[in-house]
Design a protein around this motif. Structure first.
Motif, PDB file in Angstrom:
ATOM      1  N   GLY A  69       0.772  -1.236   0.000  1.00 18.54           N
ATOM      2  CA  GLY A  69       0.000   0.000   0.000  1.00 18.54           C
ATOM      3  C   GLY A  69       0.800   1.281   0.000  1.00 18.54           C
ATOM      4  N   ASP A  70       2.121   1.189  -0.001  1.00 21.36           N
ATOM      5  CA  ASP A  70       2.929   2.412  -0.017  1.00 21.36           C
ATOM      6  C   ASP A  70       4.030   2.372  -1.060  1.00 21.36           C
ATOM      7  N   ALA A  71       3.867   1.565  -2.108  1.00 23.96           N
ATOM      8  CA  ALA A  71       4.793   1.621  -3.243  1.00 23.96           C
ATOM      9  C   ALA A  71       4.443   2.821  -4.121  1.00 23.96           C
ATOM     10  N   CYS A  72       5.403   3.263  -4.899  1.00 23.90           N
ATOM     11  CA  CYS A  72       5.150   4.294  -5.908  1.00 23.90           C
ATOM     12  C   CYS A  72       6.116   4.042  -7.061  1.00 23.90           C
ATOM     13  N   ALA A  73       5.592   3.543  -8.162  1.00 26.92           N
ATOM     14  CA  ALA A  73       6.406   3.149  -9.310  1.00 26.92           C
ATOM     15  C   ALA A  73       6.531   4.319 -10.275  1.00 26.92           C
ATOM     16  N   HIS A  74       7.730   4.867 -10.378  1.00 29.39           N
ATOM     17  CA  HIS A  74       8.008   5.964 -11.307  1.00 29.39           C
ATOM     18  C   HIS A  74       8.575   5.339 -12.578  1.00 29.39           C
ATOM     19  N   LEU A  75       7.878   5.516 -13.691  1.00 25.99           N
ATOM     20  CA  LEU A  75       8.118   4.752 -14.913  1.00 25.99           C
ATOM     21  C   LEU A  75       8.613   5.622 -16.053  1.00 25.99           C
ATOM     22  N   LEU A  76       9.641   5.133 -16.760  1.00 27.26           N
ATOM     23  CA  LEU A  76      10.079   5.715 -18.026  1.00 27.26           C
ATOM     24  C   LEU A  76      10.135   4.614 -19.071  1.00 27.26           C
ATOM     25  N   LEU A  77       9.781   4.967 -20.309  1.00 28.59           N
ATOM     26  CA  LEU A  77       9.774   4.022 -21.424  1.00 28.59           C
ATOM     27  C   LEU A  77      10.552   4.605 -22.596  1.00 28.59           C
ATOM     28  N   TYR A  78      11.327   3.752 -23.270  1.00 27.15           N
ATOM     29  CA  TYR A  78      12.077   4.120 -24.460  1.00 27.15           C
ATOM     30  C   TYR A  78      11.874   3.024 -25.501  1.00 27.15           C
ATOM     31  N   VAL A  79      11.808   3.400 -26.773  1.00 25.21           N
ATOM     32  CA  VAL A  79      11.793   2.384 -27.815  1.00 25.21           C
ATOM     33  C   VAL A  79      13.177   1.754 -27.856  1.00 25.21           C
ATOM     34  N   ASP A  80      13.234   0.441 -27.692  1.00 24.03           N
ATOM     35  CA  ASP A  80      14.525  -0.236 -27.656  1.00 24.03           C
ATOM     36  C   ASP A  80      15.261  -0.065 -28.981  1.00 24.03           C
ATOM     37  N   GLY A  81      16.507   0.385 -28.898  1.00 20.19           N
ATOM     38  CA  GLY A  81      17.305   0.626 -30.094  1.00 20.19           C
ATOM     39  C   GLY A  81      17.128   2.011 -30.681  1.00 20.19           C
ATOM     40  N   PRO A 220       6.792  12.761  -4.833  1.00 18.55           N
ATOM     41  CA  PRO A 220       7.317  14.055  -4.354  1.00 18.55           C
ATOM     42  C   PRO A 220       6.311  14.887  -3.563  1.00 18.55           C
ATOM     43  N   LEU A 221       5.015  14.625  -3.712  1.00 19.50           N
ATOM     44  CA  LEU A 221       4.019  15.378  -2.937  1.00 19.50           C
ATOM     45  C   LEU A 221       3.571  14.647  -1.678  1.00 19.50           C
ATOM     46  N   ASP A 222       4.116  13.478  -1.413  1.00 20.57           N
ATOM     47  CA  ASP A 222       3.758  12.744  -0.197  1.00 20.57           C
ATOM     48  C   ASP A 222       4.076  13.630   1.016  1.00 20.57           C
ATOM     49  N   PRO A 223       3.079  13.974   1.830  1.00 16.74           N
ATOM     50  CA  PRO A 223       3.313  14.947   2.908  1.00 16.74           C
ATOM     51  C   PRO A 223       3.960  14.362   4.162  1.00 16.74           C
ATOM     52  N   ARG A 224       4.099  13.059   4.233  1.00 11.01           N
ATOM     53  CA  ARG A 224       4.641  12.454   5.446  1.00 11.01           C
ATOM     54  C   ARG A 224       6.110  12.842   5.640  1.00 11.01           C
ATOM     55  N   PRO A 225       6.507  13.146   6.868  1.00  4.16           N
ATOM     56  CA  PRO A 225       7.887  13.589   7.097  1.00  4.16           C
ATOM     57  C   PRO A 225       8.913  12.482   6.905  1.00  4.16           C
ATOM     58  N   ASP A 226       8.494  11.233   7.090  1.00  9.84           N
ATOM     59  CA  ASP A 226       9.418  10.113   6.932  1.00  9.84           C
ATOM     60  C   ASP A 226       9.422   9.609   5.495  1.00  9.84           C
ATOM     61  N   TYR A 227      10.522   8.980   5.117  1.00  7.16           N
ATOM     62  CA  TYR A 227      10.675   8.365   3.789  1.00  7.16           C
ATOM     63  C   TYR A 227       9.962   7.014   3.834  1.00  7.16           C
ATOM     64  N   VAL A 228       8.745   6.955   3.271  1.00  4.10           N
ATOM     65  CA  VAL A 228       7.911   5.761   3.348  1.00  4.10           C
ATOM     66  C   VAL A 228       7.695   5.203   1.943  1.00  4.10           C
ATOM     67  N   CYS A 229       8.183   3.985   1.710  1.00  2.00           N
ATOM     68  CA  CYS A 229       7.978   3.331   0.417  1.00  2.00           C
ATOM     69  C   CYS A 229       8.130   1.828   0.620  1.00  2.00           C
ATOM     70  N   THR A 230       7.125   1.070   0.210  1.00  2.00           N
ATOM     71  CA  THR A 230       7.096  -0.374   0.446  1.00  2.00           C
ATOM     72  C   THR A 230       7.288  -1.137  -0.866  1.00  2.00           C
ATOM     73  N   PRO A 231       7.479  -2.460  -0.803  1.00  2.00           N
ATOM     74  CA  PRO A 231       7.859  -3.214  -2.002  1.00  2.00           C
ATOM     75  C   PRO A 231       6.851  -3.161  -3.149  1.00  2.00           C
TER      76      PRO A 231
END
Length: 272
Positions: A69-81, A220-231
């Protein structure tokens, strides 16, 4: 077990064979214990504050799952090659007249072609506006943002993923974020809406051969003071690209044109 000698270090390393941890890639992916709809090609659990990357063939389906419940997947995509053709978040939003990601949305390049399509969404909490966290911002908020720190920034981790695919910092455009939502208020301000809870998932389909970069870090807008990120669970399997006649192909005039642009490009090169 003593590791002070080369032989001891070797024996210690070999003793780890077969060990499973909470966050790690599964190699081969076919050893993943749970069933998936097709032949697995990527199976990994990414720790909070870590990253991953992979090249996926056209037609591959990629499912991301927010396990706790606390993951955040930041995604980038490129055409291979052809990494100069890459995810363009502005065109993804603008061309489809919608700033919110979800099922049946397309992830577009600046060439008017489809890189990937969102074929299923059980979360509804995503963001195409803010991008990922930066070294400066994380240092201000958490005291550090370096990749090896307890609070690595998303951009710093994406730099590492990019380097392993022959790309540099200048190749990093704004990313999309999955599993932590943002809404735009009437006055233009952004509200952070958080996650949909444990177990939410989103499934993407590669519409071209893609290089995929993912950083799992707090929004980046997560307001919690601690660094929270789960698997974050990452699973991919062989499937087929969207084709004429699929409801997604004709869902909107803009989407249909983007699919036609993609098919025309691939056909001219003997790739479709």
């Amino acid at each position: 077990m003593a590791t002070a000698t080369t032989h001891g270090a070797r024996d210690h390393a070999r003793a780890q064979h077969g060990t499973r941890t909470e966050t790690m890639p599964v190699v081969p992916a076919s050893d993943w214990p749970a069933a998936v709809p097709g032949t697995p090609v990527w199976a990994e659990t990414v720790a909070g504050g870590n990253y991953t990357h992979r090249v996926l063939a056209r037609g591959t389906e990629l499912r991301l799952t927010d396990l706790a419940g606390d993951a955040c997947a930041h995604l980038l995509l490129y055409v291979d090659g052809r990494p100069w053709e890459r995810l363009n978040t502005a065109d993804t939003v603008k061309v489809q007249w919608n700033a919110y990601l979800g099922a049946d949305r397309l992830l577009l390049s600046d060439q008017g072609r489809v890189l990937a399509s969102v074929v299923a969404d059980g979360s509804g909490r995503h963001d195409a506006l803010c991008g990922t966290s930066t070294l400066v911002r994380n240092t201000e908020r958490y005291g550090d943002g370096a990749p090896q720190s307890p609070s690595p920034a998303g951009r710093e981790l994406l730099k590492l993923a990019a380097a392993k695919n022959g790309l540099g910092p200048r190749d990093l455009p704004p990313s999309l974020s999955f599993f932590q939502g943002v809404e735009v208020r009437a006055d233009g301000a952004l509200d952070f809406t958080g996650s949909a809870g444990p177990g939410a998932s989103v499934t993407l389909r590669a519409e071209q051969d893609l290089t995929v970069l993912i950083a799992n870090v707090p929004h980046p807008l997560d307001p919690r003071p601690d660094y929270v990120c789960t698997p974050l669970e990452v699973l991919a399997w062989r499937a087929r690209p969207t084709a004429p006649g699929d409801p997604l192909w004709d869902a909107t005039p803009e989407g249909r044109r983007a699919f036609l642009n993609t098919l025309d490009f691939l056909t001219a090169r003997g790739l479709a």
